[in-house]
Design a protein around this motif. Structure first.
Motif, PDB file in Angstrom:
ATOM      1  N   THR A  15       0.832  -1.204   0.000  1.00 11.95           N
ATOM      2  CA  THR A  15       0.000   0.000   0.000  1.00 11.95           C
ATOM      3  C   THR A  15       0.864   1.251   0.000  1.00 11.95           C
ATOM      4  OG1 THR A  15      -1.749  -1.180   1.198  1.00 11.95           O
ATOM      5  CG2 THR A  15      -1.828   1.217   1.220  1.00 11.95           C
ATOM      6  N   VAL A  16       1.917   1.254   0.806  1.00 16.66           N
ATOM      7  CA  VAL A  16       2.833   2.400   0.840  1.00 16.66           C
ATOM      8  C   VAL A  16       3.519   2.574  -0.518  1.00 16.66           C
ATOM      9  CG1 VAL A  16       4.941   3.323   1.878  1.00 16.66           C
ATOM     10  CG2 VAL A  16       3.220   2.224   3.315  1.00 16.66           C
ATOM     11  N   ALA A  17       3.971   1.463  -1.106  1.00 20.22           N
ATOM     12  CA  ALA A  17       4.637   1.529  -2.408  1.00 20.22           C
ATOM     13  C   ALA A  17       3.711   2.097  -3.476  1.00 20.22           C
ATOM     14  CB  ALA A  17       5.133   0.135  -2.813  1.00 20.22           C
ATOM     15  N   LEU A  18       2.461   1.653  -3.472  1.00 20.45           N
ATOM     16  CA  LEU A  18       1.504   2.153  -4.457  1.00 20.45           C
ATOM     17  C   LEU A  18       1.162   3.618  -4.209  1.00 20.45           C
ATOM     18  CD1 LEU A  18      -0.848  -0.949  -4.779  1.00 20.45           C
ATOM     19  CD2 LEU A  18       0.769  -0.085  -6.479  1.00 20.45           C
ATOM     20  N   MET A  19       1.145   4.011  -2.926  1.00 20.46           N
ATOM     21  CA  MET A  19       0.887   5.416  -2.606  1.00 20.46           C
ATOM     22  C   MET A  19       1.999   6.295  -3.179  1.00 20.46           C
ATOM     23  SD  MET A  19       0.176   7.158   1.153  1.00 20.46           S
ATOM     24  CE  MET A  19      -1.315   6.200   1.444  1.00 20.46           C
ATOM     25  N   ILE A  20       3.223   5.853  -3.060  1.00 20.66           N
ATOM     26  CA  ILE A  20       4.352   6.609  -3.629  1.00 20.66           C
ATOM     27  C   ILE A  20       4.270   6.611  -5.152  1.00 20.66           C
ATOM     28  CG2 ILE A  20       6.866   6.669  -3.862  1.00 20.66           C
ATOM     29  CD1 ILE A  20       7.033   5.441  -1.058  1.00 20.66           C
ATOM     30  N   LEU A  21       3.907   5.480  -5.734  1.00 19.73           N
ATOM     31  CA  LEU A  21       3.818   5.368  -7.189  1.00 19.73           C
ATOM     32  C   LEU A  21       2.828   6.371  -7.774  1.00 19.73           C
ATOM     33  CD1 LEU A  21       4.568   3.616  -9.765  1.00 19.73           C
ATOM     34  CD2 LEU A  21       2.466   2.361  -9.292  1.00 19.73           C
ATOM     35  N   VAL A  22       1.623   6.434  -7.210  1.00 18.79           N
ATOM     36  CA  VAL A  22       0.589   7.302  -7.786  1.00 18.79           C
ATOM     37  C   VAL A  22       0.833   8.766  -7.464  1.00 18.79           C
ATOM     38  CG1 VAL A  22      -1.105   5.441  -7.726  1.00 18.79           C
ATOM     39  CG2 VAL A  22      -0.997   7.036  -5.810  1.00 18.79           C
ATOM     40  N   ASN A  23       1.677   9.048  -6.451  1.00 18.85           N
ATOM     41  CA  ASN A  23       1.965  10.440  -6.095  1.00 18.85           C
ATOM     42  C   ASN A  23       3.164  11.022  -6.826  1.00 18.85           C
ATOM     43  OD1 ASN A  23      -0.157  10.624  -4.280  1.00 18.85           O
ATOM     44  ND2 ASN A  23       1.089  10.150  -2.485  1.00 18.85           N
ATOM     45  N   ASN A  24       3.848  10.200  -7.634  1.00 22.31           N
ATOM     46  CA  ASN A  24       5.088  10.668  -8.257  1.00 22.31           C
ATOM     47  C   ASN A  24       5.158  10.371  -9.753  1.00 22.31           C
ATOM     48  OD1 ASN A  24       7.131  11.565  -5.920  1.00 22.31           O
ATOM     49  ND2 ASN A  24       5.913   9.840  -5.176  1.00 22.31           N
ATOM     50  N   PRO A  25       4.176  10.795 -10.537  1.00 20.01           N
ATOM     51  CA  PRO A  25       4.300  10.607 -11.984  1.00 20.01           C
ATOM     52  C   PRO A  25       5.285  11.605 -12.566  1.00 20.01           C
ATOM     53  CG  PRO A  25       2.352  11.906 -11.508  1.00 20.01           C
ATOM     54  CD  PRO A  25       2.939  11.512 -10.170  1.00 20.01           C
ATOM     55  N   GLY A  26       5.760  11.305 -13.762  1.00 20.76           N
ATOM     56  CA  GLY A  26       6.627  12.273 -14.426  1.00 20.76           C
ATOM     57  C   GLY A  26       5.876  13.535 -14.777  1.00 20.76           C
ATOM     58  N   SER A  27       4.620  13.364 -15.167  1.00 21.43           N
ATOM     59  CA  SER A  27       3.774  14.505 -15.515  1.00 21.43           C
ATOM     60  C   SER A  27       2.343  14.194 -15.107  1.00 21.43           C
ATOM     61  CB  SER A  27       3.836  14.785 -17.019  1.00 21.43           C
ATOM     62  OG  SER A  27       2.838  15.716 -17.399  1.00 21.43           O
ATOM     63  N   TRP A  28       1.717  15.115 -14.375  1.00 23.96           N
ATOM     64  CA  TRP A  28       0.321  14.920 -13.997  1.00 23.96           C
ATOM     65  C   TRP A  28      -0.614  15.030 -15.206  1.00 23.96           C
ATOM     66  CZ3 TRP A  28      -0.869  12.889  -9.512  1.00 23.96           C
ATOM     67  CH2 TRP A  28       0.015  13.033  -8.432  1.00 23.96           C
ATOM     68  N   SER A  29      -0.109  15.521 -16.291  1.00 21.93           N
ATOM     69  CA  SER A  29      -0.933  15.643 -17.509  1.00 21.93           C
ATOM     70  C   SER A  29      -0.949  14.358 -18.323  1.00 21.93           C
ATOM     71  CB  SER A  29      -0.419  16.790 -18.382  1.00 21.93           C
ATOM     72  OG  SER A  29      -0.439  18.011 -17.685  1.00 21.93           O
ATOM     73  N   HIS A  30      -0.065  13.430 -17.992  1.00 28.71           N
ATOM     74  CA  HIS A  30       0.056  12.198 -18.774  1.00 28.71           C
ATOM     75  C   HIS A  30       0.010  10.988 -17.837  1.00 28.71           C
ATOM     76  CE1 HIS A  30       0.987  14.777 -22.115  1.00 28.71           C
ATOM     77  NE2 HIS A  30       2.081  15.228 -21.523  1.00 28.71           N
ATOM     78  N   LEU A  31      -1.200  10.496 -17.595  1.00 28.87           N
ATOM     79  CA  LEU A  31      -1.405   9.373 -16.689  1.00 28.87           C
ATOM     80  C   LEU A  31      -2.243   8.298 -17.355  1.00 28.87           C
ATOM     81  CD1 LEU A  31      -2.401  11.307 -13.422  1.00 28.87           C
ATOM     82  CD2 LEU A  31      -0.160  10.351 -13.939  1.00 28.87           C
TER      83      LEU A  31
END
Length: 386
Positions: A15-31
């Motif tokens: 859960t912690v790993a996934l929380m970090i994953l979704v909070n750190n994209p390269g660009s919030w415009s490209h998900l």
């Protein structure tokens, strides 16, 4: 019965790993769609991460609360209050950090309320603040009301929140962003400068009123953890958890017809639906890890995140905020950049013509970077607890 359940550690770490994953994209415009929150009503895989973490907090509480109860009321209150204040304070610190920001004239102090733009300021609430409040009130309910009273309290909160949303919200659409009653409460109590602005209007998805139902998520997590401890590693325990998960999913989806599943206002149907999914995932992990002994590199990868969960979540917020102060001119574009922007632009983005792939690769690189930190800490037997 005092047994070790490795699956609970893996669940919390994942859960912690996934929380970090979704909070750190390269660009919030490209998900990719599963890595983005639902626009309003609905639930994506990303919308499961936060309630899963609150559920895991409740699981852990089932192991700790009996010891706190045995230590007496004074020791219990001291431990719970101090821990809640620390977590809340860390969250507020992260919102304010790094205390300065770049402006057209250079670095400027980040004021509590911006004197030039008084509608902006430091956000008071957030993810860690909600965790702190939910942990605090769930612990108090479970300590003073005991399990049976906690069940009653959870039912009252879930039904009462529905009633408040329906009766106090805009009659035209009480569950919309504009019609949600809690937004006016947050504006009055917290002030517009201290609310999240990401929805286009002052609105905090971790607001005061929507935190009420989050408390139930912790309480339900406690009940599941307590049940696992009581029953031990038996197929009766496992089968009953799957049944409970199915019932909660059915109830949540049925309630969705009247009170839509919605993370941003943390509706009661959302609590039941996500709790059902959390129990389903946890039960599957219990079956694989505890009953079938399916362990290895994949479990090891996740469990180190769980051993320093709050610390690595804090670091994952500090690193990008701190590096955002490092400004330089990118020679290839002639524009201002920072180390993370440069890494995304020159290393991750070129891997595919689809910008979502580069954005996702950046998030994976961040996960690997933070995993190396928690792996090293685990090797050194360093566990930073709050």
């Amino acid at each position: 019965m005092n047994q070790r359940f490795y699956a609970l550690d893996v669940f919390r770490g994942a859960t912690v790993a996934l929380m970090i994953l979704v909070n750190n994209p390269g660009s919030w415009s490209h998900l990719y769609k599963p890595l983005a929150h639902a626009n309003w009503h609905g639930c994506t895989p990303t919308d499961l991460v936060f309630p899963f973490f609150l559920f895991a907090v409740g699981n852990a509480m089932a192991f700790v609360l009996p010891r706190l109860q045995a230590a007496g009321q004074q020791a219990f209150l001291r431990k719970v209050l101090i821990r809640s204040l620390l977590i809340f304070g860390i969250g507020l610190f992260l919102n304010w950090f790094p205390f300065v920001k770049w402006t057209d004239s250079g670095l400027a102090f980040k004021h509590w309320v911006d004197p030039q733009h008084p509608e902006n300021g430091v956000r008071i609430l957030g993810v860690l603040q909600r965790i702190a409040l939910c942990y605090l009130f769930a612990a108090l309910i479970l300590y003073y009301w005991k399990p049976r009273g906690a069940w009653l309290a959870a039912c009252i909160i879930l039904l009462g929140y529905w009633a408040l949303c329906f009766t106090l919200g805009n009659p035209a659409d009480p569950y919309s962003l504009q019609g949600y009653f809690g937004n006016s409460v947050d504006q009055q109590l917290l002030g517009i400068p201290h609310l999240y602005k990401g929805e286009g209007v002052p609105f905090d998805p971790e607001g005061i009123t929507s935190t009420l139902t989050g408390i139930c998520q912790v309480v339900f997590g406690y009940f599941v953890g307590q049940y696992i401890l009581q029953k031990g590693k038996t197929y009766e325990m496992l089968s009953n958890l799957f049944v409970a998960a199915g019932l909660l999913l059915f109830t949540g989806l049925t309630w969705d017809l009247l009170f839509p599943i919605n993370k941003k206002i943390w509706t009661s149907s959302y609590v039941l639906y996500t709790t059902g999914l959390a129990i389903m995932v946890l039960s599957t992990l219990l079956f694989l890890i505890e009953f079938k002994q399916v362990k290895g590199a994949w479990t090891r990868f996740f469990d180190v995140f769980g051993k320093n969960a709050l610390f690595i979540f804090m670091i994952s917020a500090l690193v990008p905020k701190g590096l955002s102060l490092v400004r330089f001119t990118d020679a290839s574009t002639g524009e201002g950049s920072n180390p993370l922007d440069w890494f995304y632009t020159h290393v991750c983005a070129p891997v595919s013509p689809d910008p979502r792939a580069g954005s996702f690769l950046f998030a994976l690189c961040m996960i690997l970077f933070y995993w190396l930190i928690v792996y090293w800490l685990d090797r050194k037997k360093i566990y930073i607890k709050v």
